[in-house]
Motif scaffolding. Structure first.
Motif, mmCIF file in Angstrom:
data_model
loop_
_atom_site.group_PDB
_atom_site.id
_atom_site.type_symbol
_atom_site.label_atom_id
_atom_site.label_comp_id
_atom_site.label_asym_id
_atom_site.label_seq_id
_atom_site.Cartn_x
_atom_site.Cartn_y
_atom_site.Cartn_z
ATOM 1 N N LYS A 292 3.214 38.502 22.395
ATOM 2 C CA LYS A 292 2.225 37.548 22.866
ATOM 3 C C LYS A 292 1.146 38.303 23.632
ATOM 4 N N ASP A 293 -0.033 37.712 23.712
ATOM 5 C CA ASP A 293 -1.070 38.336 24.527
ATOM 6 C C ASP A 293 -0.599 38.460 25.974
ATOM 7 N N TYR A 294 0.119 37.439 26.416
ATOM 8 C CA TYR A 294 0.543 37.365 27.822
ATOM 9 C C TYR A 294 1.953 36.815 27.869
ATOM 10 N N ALA A 295 2.861 37.564 28.449
ATOM 11 C CA ALA A 295 4.251 37.129 28.567
ATOM 12 C C ALA A 295 4.741 37.484 29.966
ATOM 13 N N PRO A 296 4.410 36.651 30.965
ATOM 14 C CA PRO A 296 4.778 36.968 32.351
ATOM 15 C C PRO A 296 6.282 37.008 32.543
ATOM 16 N N LYS A 297 6.704 37.812 33.502
ATOM 17 C CA LYS A 297 8.127 37.919 33.812
ATOM 18 C C LYS A 297 8.639 36.591 34.328
ATOM 19 N N GLU A 298 9.835 36.226 33.901
ATOM 20 C CA GLU A 298 10.461 34.977 34.332
ATOM 21 C C GLU A 298 10.593 34.941 35.855
ATOM 22 N N ASP A 299 10.095 33.843 36.472
ATOM 23 C CA ASP A 299 10.129 33.759 37.935
ATOM 24 C C ASP A 299 11.408 33.120 38.450
ATOM 25 N N ASN A 300 12.324 32.805 37.554
ATOM 26 C CA ASN A 300 13.602 32.224 37.965
ATOM 27 C C ASN A 300 14.679 33.310 37.839
ATOM 28 N N PRO A 301 15.154 33.888 38.949
ATOM 29 C CA PRO A 301 16.072 35.026 38.870
ATOM 30 C C PRO A 301 17.396 34.680 38.204
ATOM 31 N N GLU B 96 16.827 34.598 34.490
ATOM 32 C CA GLU B 96 16.620 35.975 34.043
ATOM 33 C C GLU B 96 17.946 36.720 33.977
ATOM 34 N N ALA B 97 18.778 36.542 34.987
ATOM 35 C CA ALA B 97 20.051 37.246 35.051
ATOM 36 C C ALA B 97 20.995 36.806 33.942
ATOM 37 N N LEU B 98 20.982 35.524 33.641
ATOM 38 C CA LEU B 98 21.863 34.986 32.604
ATOM 39 C C LEU B 98 21.274 35.118 31.207
ATOM 40 N N GLU B 99 20.121 35.799 31.102
ATOM 41 C CA GLU B 99 19.450 36.026 29.813
ATOM 42 C C GLU B 99 19.198 34.714 29.082
ATOM 43 N N LEU B 100 18.667 33.725 29.834
ATOM 44 C CA LEU B 100 18.352 32.431 29.240
ATOM 45 C C LEU B 100 16.891 32.364 28.801
ATOM 46 N N THR B 101 16.180 33.486 28.926
ATOM 47 C CA THR B 101 14.758 33.497 28.602
ATOM 48 C C THR B 101 14.531 34.073 27.214
ATOM 49 N N GLU B 102 13.414 33.689 26.640
ATOM 50 C CA GLU B 102 13.058 34.143 25.297
ATOM 51 C C GLU B 102 12.660 35.617 25.328
ATOM 52 N N GLU B 103 13.138 36.381 24.331
ATOM 53 C CA GLU B 103 12.738 37.776 24.229
ATOM 54 C C GLU B 103 11.311 37.852 23.708
ATOM 55 N N LYS B 104 10.485 38.643 24.370
ATOM 56 C CA LYS B 104 9.085 38.763 23.979
ATOM 57 C C LYS B 104 8.490 40.003 24.620
ATOM 58 N N LEU B 105 7.399 40.473 24.025
ATOM 59 C CA LEU B 105 6.631 41.584 24.573
ATOM 60 C C LEU B 105 5.220 41.101 24.830
ATOM 61 N N ALA B 106 4.604 41.615 25.875
ATOM 62 C CA ALA B 106 3.230 41.243 26.199
ATOM 63 C C ALA B 106 2.281 42.328 25.705
ATOM 64 N N LEU B 107 1.241 41.919 24.976
ATOM 65 C CA LEU B 107 0.276 42.879 24.459
ATOM 66 C C LEU B 107 -0.367 43.679 25.587
ATOM 67 N N ASN B 108 -0.721 43.000 26.683
ATOM 68 C CA ASN B 108 -1.373 43.723 27.780
ATOM 69 C C ASN B 108 -0.466 44.800 28.363
ATOM 70 N N LYS B 109 0.844 44.550 28.400
ATOM 71 C CA LYS B 109 1.770 45.553 28.928
ATOM 72 C C LYS B 109 1.981 46.698 27.938
ATOM 73 N N ILE B 110 1.959 46.377 26.648
ATOM 74 C CA ILE B 110 2.069 47.427 25.624
ATOM 75 C C ILE B 110 0.887 48.387 25.743
ATOM 76 N N ILE B 111 -0.316 47.811 25.842
ATOM 77 C CA ILE B 111 -1.535 48.624 25.961
ATOM 78 C C ILE B 111 -1.485 49.472 27.231
ATOM 79 N N ASN B 112 -1.068 48.870 28.340
ATOM 80 C CA ASN B 112 -0.977 49.614 29.610
ATOM 81 C C ASN B 112 0.057 50.731 29.526
#
Length: 581
Positions: free
Chosen positions: A55-64, A67-83
């Motif tokens: 995705k262009d933007y995939a912010p880190k999950e703000d619910n710890p 996040e810990a239980l891996e209940l979030t969708e796997e994705k990469l952020a384009l802006n982070k790849i470029i950085n």
């Protein structure tokens, strides 16, 4: 008395147990957080696997806990790849990059942006190698940037040119009596054409051929430079499928050698002085390399508008005026934010929501420079919210334009009659009403058509003012037609070609600042309740389950019909049924 004591004890026990459960979850989250720390080792090779959805933007999950239980969708952020690639250029621990991905789960414009960044990386003097058993066309396009490109001896390269297939439902509608009533403006507004015709119109064929050729020209120009093969020869290779096996691919110079994976590792060892470590792109980003640090107080706000435009609050997956407008206001009111970049990756959608976002951007533009960066798509409503920017920057392969509107409503009157259902209505007034069980009456059609024409005129006027063009000039390139970014420059719809990085630099120039940090918007919050709504199939989403059960092509048919069924209000939407292969 004993009953009351037992009741109070039970209530107290319940709250203690609830408290302990939450403490347990937070401990797990903390442990997981500590385990996420990644250290980049000496003599490392950064391995690019882009098979995770990008995705262009995939912010880190703000619910710890989620996040810990891996209940979030796997994705990469384009802006982070470029950085990450930018940081790897000067990271002394990174010796080079290895592109090794089963497929590239990104749009063509996103893929081109990553490829261009890899070109920049090579200027640092570090190597870029690529290996695969089988290359899809998009994967080969990305991997062709490598200094050396390798293929498994029994592998193949799918290099055949671009194509698309559109499904038409008119005969299905006539046969079963289930159809979409459509009111539109724009002879190129092919988003609804499959529901009106049983074959492609000449206007749609014209625009489809035009943008496919434009995108293909970008791909083969880039491959031609990297592989030192003429454009004419690349077209011959595509015409004759000369990447169909390792032998023909080698003869055609599509690859440098046909080797096995263990031999590829030996080549990496030789270029890194034997003992090397690989670090995945995800881990490299986790190590902190997914962002570019700055000590400046000045900021450039990058607001990401990605997905369909729908009236409402919005989320990470679709654009709603609620979340986006809050982000615009927050950026506008932050004294440290000196300019705003709107990153658009959208096929459009609700005309009303687009207008509300346009208005908030217009207010922000009066106070701070506004630059638009276009991703894979910035069409219809996506162009609507972009058109008033001080500067519009698109990737060459961006699909944009599609300045046109339509309304589409399902109708089951014929189907109901076929199965013996009759609907009777009672009204207090002779207003323009509609029932899915009755044919559309002329009064309802006329009023809806008036609304479509009014929104189209407003849309064209917005573009006319934003782009400093006459109504007639905009109308000439409108009519719902889509263009690539390269074509849109010639039509006056875009100012220049470039990436999100380029757009940020232009915003800084307009704000007259030299040093700055980038602040990403909006912030998304996921409730734990939503995250815990697991399917019986584990972490798989409904879409993933349906794709697995139906197959990609059948799922696409289901998706297109379901998407049209759920449209509400008049739409400024592009023909998003195109699947470029």
């Amino acid at each position: 008395m004993k009953f009351l004591r037992n009741l109070l004890a039970s209530i107290l026990g319940f709250f203690i147990a609830l408290f302990l459960i939450f403490v347990f979850f937070f401990i797990i989250a903390a442990i997981a957080g500590d385990g996420d720390k990644v250290v980049v080792k000496e003599n490392s090779v950064l391995e690019l696997d882009l098979s995770t959805p990008i995705k262009d933007y995939a912010p880190k999950e703000d619910n710890p806990i989620a996040e810990a239980l891996e209940l979030t969708e796997e994705k990469l952020a384009l802006n982070k790849i470029i950085n990450a690639i930018e940081n790897a250029k000067t990271d002394t621990k990174i010796k080079g990059i290895s592109i090794k991905t089963t497929f590239v789960n990104a749009g063509i414009a996103q893929t081109q942006a990553i490829r261009n960044k890899l070109e920049e990386f090579k200027e640092s003097g570090k190597f870029v190698y690529a290996y695969n058993d089988v290359y899809s066309q998009k994967n080969y396009y990305l991997s062709s940037v490598a200094d050396s490109l390798f293929l498994n001896p029994v592998g193949a390269i799918d290099f055949k040119g671009l194509s698309t297939e559109i499904l038409y439902f008119k005969d299905f509608e006539d046969k079963y009596g289930i159809k979409m009533e459509v009111i539109r403006h724009g002879k190129y507004k092919s988003a609804v054409e499959p529901f009106l015709e049983n074959q492609m119109s000449e206007a749609n064929r014209e625009q489809t051929t035009s943008f496919l050729k434009s995108i293909w020209s970008e791909i083969i120009e880039d491959v031609s430079k990297s592989r030192n093969i003429s454009i004419e020869e690349l077209n011959i290779i595509a015409d004759n499928s000369n990447g169909r096996n390792a032998e023909t691919a080698l003869k055609s110079n599509l690859i440098d050698a046909s080797i096995y994976e263990d031999e590829y590792k030996e080549k990496l060892a030789s270029v890194t002085n034997d003992k090397f470590k690989t670090i995945s792109l995800e881990d490299y980003i986790k190590s902190g390399k997914g962002r570019v640090s700055s000590t400046s107080k000045d900021k450039i706000a990058v607001i990401y508008a990605q997905g369909d435009i729908m009236y409402g609050e919005g989320s990470e997956d679709y654009i709603g005026q609620g979340i986006i407008n809050k982000a615009i206001i927050k950026a506008k009111e932050d004294n440290n934010v000196k300019a705003i970049v709107l990153r658009v990756n959208s096929p459009g959608g609700s005309a009303l929501a687009s207008e509300l976002i346009w208005r908030e951007l217009e207010l922000a533009k009066q106070e701070k420079p506004l630059v638009v960066s276009m991703g894979n798509l910035a069409a219809s409503g996506g162009y609507y919210i972009a058109c008033n920017a001080d500067k519009i920057i698109a990737e060459p392969t961006t699909i944009t334009g599609s300045i046109g509107v339509f309304g589409a409503i399902p109708n089951f009157s014929q189907f109901a009659g076929n199965i013996g259902i009759n609907a009777e209505q009672v009204h207090t007034n002779n207003s323009a009403t509609y029932s899915v069980f009755e044919p559309m009456n002329q009064k309802f059609y006329d009023i809806t058509k008036e609304g479509v024409e009014q929104i189209y005129t407003t849309f064209v006027n917005r573009v006319s003012t934003g782009r400093n063009m006459t109504f007639e000039q905009v109308n000439e390139v409108a009519q719902g037609r889509v263009w690539t970014g390269k074509e849109a420059i010639e039509k006056g719809l875009v100012d220049q070609l470039g990436s999100l990085e380029d757009a940020i630099k232009v915003a800084a120039e307009l704000a007259e600042i030299e040093t700055y940090k980038v602040r990403n918007f909006p912030n998304y919050k996921t409730d734990l309740k939503d995250a815990l709504q697991l399917s019986p199939f584990g972490k798989a989403s409904k879409e993933e389950i349906l794709k697995e059960a139906m197959g990609d092509e059948n799922y696409q048919l289901y998706y297109n019909i379901n998407r049209m069924k759920n449209l509400k209000g008049i739409q400024a939407r592009m023909p998003f049924t195109f699947q470029i292969k």
